[in-house]
Design an enzyme around this catalytic site. Structure first.
Site, PDB file in Angstrom:
ATOM      1  CG  ASN A   6      -1.833   1.165   1.289  1.00  0.00           C
ATOM      2  OD1 ASN A   6      -1.392   2.291   1.070  1.00  0.00           O
ATOM      3  ND2 ASN A   6      -3.093   0.951   1.590  1.00  0.00           N
ATOM      4  CG  HIS A   9       0.945   6.420   4.816  1.00  0.00           C
ATOM      5  ND1 HIS A   9      -0.116   7.288   4.788  1.00  0.00           N
ATOM      6  CD2 HIS A   9       0.607   5.445   5.670  1.00  0.00           C
ATOM      7  CE1 HIS A   9      -1.050   6.854   5.605  1.00  0.00           C
ATOM      8  NE2 HIS A   9      -0.648   5.734   6.145  1.00  0.00           N
ATOM      9  CG  HIS A  42      -8.173   4.311   0.911  1.00  0.00           C
ATOM     10  ND1 HIS A  42      -8.355   4.172   2.264  1.00  0.00           N
ATOM     11  CD2 HIS A  42      -9.379   4.694   0.416  1.00  0.00           C
ATOM     12  CE1 HIS A  42      -9.620   4.447   2.576  1.00  0.00           C
ATOM     13  NE2 HIS A  42     -10.255   4.774   1.464  1.00  0.00           N
ATOM     14  NE  ARG A  44      -9.338   8.814   4.021  1.00  0.00           N
ATOM     15  CZ  ARG A  44      -9.677   8.010   5.042  1.00  0.00           C
ATOM     16  NH1 ARG A  44      -9.022   6.892   5.258  1.00  0.00           N
ATOM     17  NH2 ARG A  44     -10.652   8.338   5.840  1.00  0.00           N
ATOM     18  NE  ARG A  48      -7.522  11.734   5.286  1.00  0.00           N
ATOM     19  CZ  ARG A  48      -8.047  11.124   6.353  1.00  0.00           C
ATOM     20  NH1 ARG A  48      -7.318  10.256   7.019  1.00  0.00           N
ATOM     21  NH2 ARG A  48      -9.250  11.368   6.764  1.00  0.00           N
ATOM     22  CD  GLU A  69      -6.890  -0.156   0.884  1.00  0.00           C
ATOM     23  OE1 GLU A  69      -6.901   0.963   1.438  1.00  0.00           O
ATOM     24  OE2 GLU A  69      -6.159  -1.060   1.231  1.00  0.00           O
ATOM     25  CB  THR A 100      -9.722   2.023   7.116  1.00  0.00           C
ATOM     26  OG1 THR A 100      -9.276   2.676   5.939  1.00  0.00           O
ATOM     27  CG2 THR A 100     -11.079   1.420   6.881  1.00  0.00           C
ATOM     28  CD  GLU A 150      -7.394  -5.982   2.862  1.00  0.00           C
ATOM     29  OE1 GLU A 150      -7.600  -5.676   1.674  1.00  0.00           O
ATOM     30  OE2 GLU A 150      -6.605  -5.361   3.600  1.00  0.00           O
ATOM     31  CG  HIS A 193      -5.842  -1.482   8.934  1.00  0.00           C
ATOM     32  ND1 HIS A 193      -5.421  -0.810  10.045  1.00  0.00           N
ATOM     33  CD2 HIS A 193      -6.374  -0.550   8.115  1.00  0.00           C
ATOM     34  CE1 HIS A 193      -5.700   0.469   9.907  1.00  0.00           C
ATOM     35  NE2 HIS A 193      -6.265   0.665   8.741  1.00  0.00           N
TER      36      HIS A 193
HETATM   37  N1  PXP Z   1      -6.034  -2.927   3.886  1.00  0.00           N
HETATM   38  C1  PXP Z   1      -6.988  -1.959   3.927  1.00  0.00           C
HETATM   39  C2  PXP Z   1      -8.369  -2.296   3.504  1.00  0.00           C
HETATM   40  C3  PXP Z   1      -6.659  -0.646   4.321  1.00  0.00           C
HETATM   41  O1  PXP Z   1      -7.622   0.310   4.359  1.00  0.00           O
HETATM   42  C4  PXP Z   1      -5.322  -0.351   4.647  1.00  0.00           C
HETATM   43  C5  PXP Z   1      -4.941   1.062   5.009  1.00  0.00           C
HETATM   44  O2  PXP Z   1      -5.216   1.900   3.939  1.00  0.00           O
HETATM   45  C6  PXP Z   1      -4.372  -1.378   4.588  1.00  0.00           C
HETATM   46  C7  PXP Z   1      -4.764  -2.664   4.228  1.00  0.00           C
HETATM   47  C8  PXP Z   1      -2.934  -1.151   4.947  1.00  0.00           C
HETATM   48  O3  PXP Z   1      -2.847  -0.845   6.298  1.00  0.00           O
HETATM   49  P1  PXP Z   1      -1.477  -0.338   6.930  1.00  0.00           P
HETATM   50  O4  PXP Z   1      -1.131   0.948   6.248  1.00  0.00           O
HETATM   51  O5  PXP Z   1      -1.790  -0.176   8.370  1.00  0.00           O
HETATM   52  O6  PXP Z   1      -0.456  -1.404   6.641  1.00  0.00           O
END
Ligand code: PXP
Length: 242
Positions: A6, A9, A42, A44, A48, A69, A100, A150, A193
């Protein structure tokens, strides 16, 4: 187990200055080069971090699957059907949240989600639902004809990070039974997550149930820290010629 990286960030840092760097598109290509199985991002509602253009470029440039996402809104549906990511993961979204926070309430929104999922699937997109590891949510996910779930590992991760290892173990068992049920109902099972280089190790016990993990924050955090020395040295070379 596959790894979806992901890259949100990277965009969070860029948006702190509304500038062009660091680019999540570059990040996606580097993650692909490093062997990632998938890029997860993601989009959003408040934009952001990831912007629409990032999604378009990533879909165009990477040749591993792209997992978008998004909240199950009309706007996001239009975007998904236009950009055609390989998979959409439906997540709940509240503007005030930092990330989330809980899983999608599939059981409480079956009618709406069933129709929403149908349209995405007709558009050739796999649909996964981000849910808490609860029997009712897994069963509802099968009822609304999702392709996959998921499982939200946030509670497990928080317990582990707080060193509540007994409770983390209980949560791991909840993930295991929710995963087994999902698989028995014909759903593919992913998870994610809050996973880190430390707490991910126990999750590997579930590798016969969970096909894929999506991890973001911890990987980007490590990239920032471990890439810093080289970055400082390169700036010093320019400024001091050494
Ligand atoms: N899976 C989903 C559905 C998420 O919303 C996120 C965060 O955007 C992640 C995985 C990844 O989570 P993390 O950034 O905490 O590893």
């Amino acid at each position: 187990m596959r790894l979806g990286v992901n890259i949100d960030h990277i965009a969070t840092v860029r948006q702190a200055r509304r500038t062009f760097e660091p680019s999540p598109v570059f990040g996606a290509l580097i993650a692909q080069q490093a062997g990632a199985d998938q890029i997860t991002l993601h989009l959003r509602e408040d934009r952001r971090h990831i912007q629409d253009r990032d999604l378009e470029l990533i879909k165009e440039l990477v040749n591993i699957p792209v997992n978008l996402e998004m909240a199950p809104t009309e706007e996001m549906k239009r975007i998904a059907l236009r950009v055609k990511p390989d998979r959409v993961t439906l997540v709940p979204e509240r503007r005030e949240e930092i990330t989330t926070e809980g899983g999608l309430d599939v059981a409480g929104n079956k009618e709406y989600l069933k129709e929403y999922i149908k349209v995405l699937k007709e558009g050739g997109i796999e649909v996964s639902l981000f849910i808490d590891p609860e029997r009712s949510q897994v069963e509802a996910s099968a009822e609304v004809c999702a392709d996959a779930v998921e499982l939200h590992t946030g509670t497990y991760a928080n317990l582990w990070n707080a060193h509540s290892f007994d409770k983390a173990k209980e949560e791991l068992e909840r993930l295991r039974s929710a995963g087994r049920l999902a698989r028995d109902l014909g759903l593919k099972v992913y998870a994610g997550h809050g996973l880190t280089y430390q707490n991910v190790k126990e999750i590997l016990e579930l590798r016969d149930i969970i096909e894929e993990l999506n991890i973001g924050h911890s990987i980007i955090a490590n990239a920032v820290i471990f890439g810093l020395e080289r970055a400082v040295k390169e700036m010093l070379e320019i400024i001091k010629g050494r």
